[in-house]
Write a protein that holds these residues in place. Structure first.
Motif, PDB file in Angstrom:
ATOM      1  N   ILE A   1      66.906  28.707  47.473  1.00  0.00           N
ATOM      2  CA  ILE A   1      67.356  27.691  48.406  1.00  0.00           C
ATOM      3  C   ILE A   1      66.414  26.510  48.244  1.00  0.00           C
ATOM      4  O   ILE A   1      65.245  26.575  48.648  1.00  0.00           O
ATOM      5  N   ARG A   2      66.905  25.461  47.620  1.00  0.00           N
ATOM      6  CA  ARG A   2      66.065  24.300  47.305  1.00  0.00           C
ATOM      7  C   ARG A   2      65.413  23.742  48.558  1.00  0.00           C
ATOM      8  O   ARG A   2      66.042  23.587  49.590  1.00  0.00           O
ATOM      9  N   GLY A   3      64.132  23.453  48.464  1.00  0.00           N
ATOM     10  CA  GLY A   3      63.370  22.907  49.577  1.00  0.00           C
ATOM     11  C   GLY A   3      62.903  23.969  50.559  1.00  0.00           C
ATOM     12  O   GLY A   3      62.132  23.675  51.461  1.00  0.00           O
ATOM     13  N   PHE A   4      63.380  25.193  50.416  1.00  0.00           N
ATOM     14  CA  PHE A   4      62.994  26.269  51.334  1.00  0.00           C
ATOM     15  C   PHE A   4      62.197  27.348  50.619  1.00  0.00           C
ATOM     16  O   PHE A   4      61.056  27.609  50.967  1.00  0.00           O
TER      17      PHE A   4
ATOM     18  N   GLY B   1      59.066  27.479  48.904  1.00  0.00           N
ATOM     19  CA  GLY B   1      59.131  26.351  47.994  1.00  0.00           C
ATOM     20  C   GLY B   1      58.052  25.322  48.315  1.00  0.00           C
ATOM     21  O   GLY B   1      57.417  25.360  49.380  1.00  0.00           O
ATOM     22  N   LYS B   2      57.860  24.389  47.414  1.00  0.00           N
ATOM     23  CA  LYS B   2      56.814  23.375  47.562  1.00  0.00           C
ATOM     24  C   LYS B   2      57.018  22.553  48.841  1.00  0.00           C
ATOM     25  O   LYS B   2      56.065  22.316  49.587  1.00  0.00           O
ATOM     26  N   GLU B   3      58.247  22.142  49.089  1.00  0.00           N
ATOM     27  CA  GLU B   3      58.520  21.316  50.269  1.00  0.00           C
ATOM     28  C   GLU B   3      58.189  22.059  51.564  1.00  0.00           C
ATOM     29  O   GLU B   3      57.579  21.498  52.474  1.00  0.00           O
ATOM     30  N   LEU B   4      58.559  23.330  51.649  1.00  0.00           N
ATOM     31  CA  LEU B   4      58.253  24.122  52.836  1.00  0.00           C
ATOM     32  C   LEU B   4      56.745  24.300  52.994  1.00  0.00           C
ATOM     33  O   LEU B   4      56.197  24.164  54.097  1.00  0.00           O
ATOM     34  N   ARG B   5      56.052  24.606  51.906  1.00  0.00           N
ATOM     35  CA  ARG B   5      54.593  24.763  51.968  1.00  0.00           C
ATOM     36  C   ARG B   5      53.928  23.487  52.471  1.00  0.00           C
ATOM     37  O   ARG B   5      53.019  23.528  53.304  1.00  0.00           O
ATOM     38  N   GLU B   6      54.373  22.332  51.956  1.00  0.00           N
ATOM     39  CA  GLU B   6      53.780  21.058  52.370  1.00  0.00           C
ATOM     40  C   GLU B   6      54.075  20.745  53.834  1.00  0.00           C
ATOM     41  O   GLU B   6      53.209  20.248  54.550  1.00  0.00           O
ATOM     42  N   ARG B   7      55.280  21.053  54.280  1.00  0.00           N
ATOM     43  CA  ARG B   7      55.637  20.793  55.684  1.00  0.00           C
ATOM     44  C   ARG B   7      54.820  21.676  56.623  1.00  0.00           C
ATOM     45  O   ARG B   7      54.350  21.227  57.657  1.00  0.00           O
ATOM     46  N   VAL B   8      54.660  22.948  56.265  1.00  0.00           N
ATOM     47  CA  VAL B   8      53.881  23.855  57.101  1.00  0.00           C
ATOM     48  C   VAL B   8      52.420  23.449  57.098  1.00  0.00           C
ATOM     49  O   VAL B   8      51.749  23.433  58.143  1.00  0.00           O
TER      50      VAL B   8
END
Length: 94
Positions: A45-48, A83-90
């Motif tokens: 799931i892209r971005g997740f 995913g990278k986006e989730l890691r960065e948001r967290v």
């Protein structure tokens, strides 16, 4: 967040979606992920993140109560890699 909290949040976010429909949607999505993993394929799931299977080789364990050796068979276990986006948001949240 529990499954019922997810259903409630989805129903609140989309007012035209009644709770029963939100429950069906969550059930179908989770079911599709599970069926894909059962088939031995991965779900991205892209971005997740990505759901995949990890192989655990057979090993010898111990019964904690008696100390007796126990053969643990090989098995596949579900694994989630964010995913990278989730890691960065967290990371940015804390």
């Amino acid at each position: 967040m529990t499954r019922s909290e997810l259903i409630d949040a989805l129903a609140q976010r989309f007012p035209r979606l009644i709770k029963t429909d939100a429950d069906i949607a969550v059930t179908e999505i989770l079911g599709a992920i599970a069926r894909t993993l059962i088939e031995g394929r991965r779900v991205e799931i892209r971005g997740f993140g990505t759901f995949a299977l990890n192989y655990r080789p057979p090993r010898v364990g111990r019964n904690p109560k008696t100390g007796e050796r126990v053969d643990v068979p090989a098995k596949y276990t579900p694994h989630f890699k964010p995913g990278k986006e989730l890691r960065e948001r967290v990371d940015g949240y804390r």
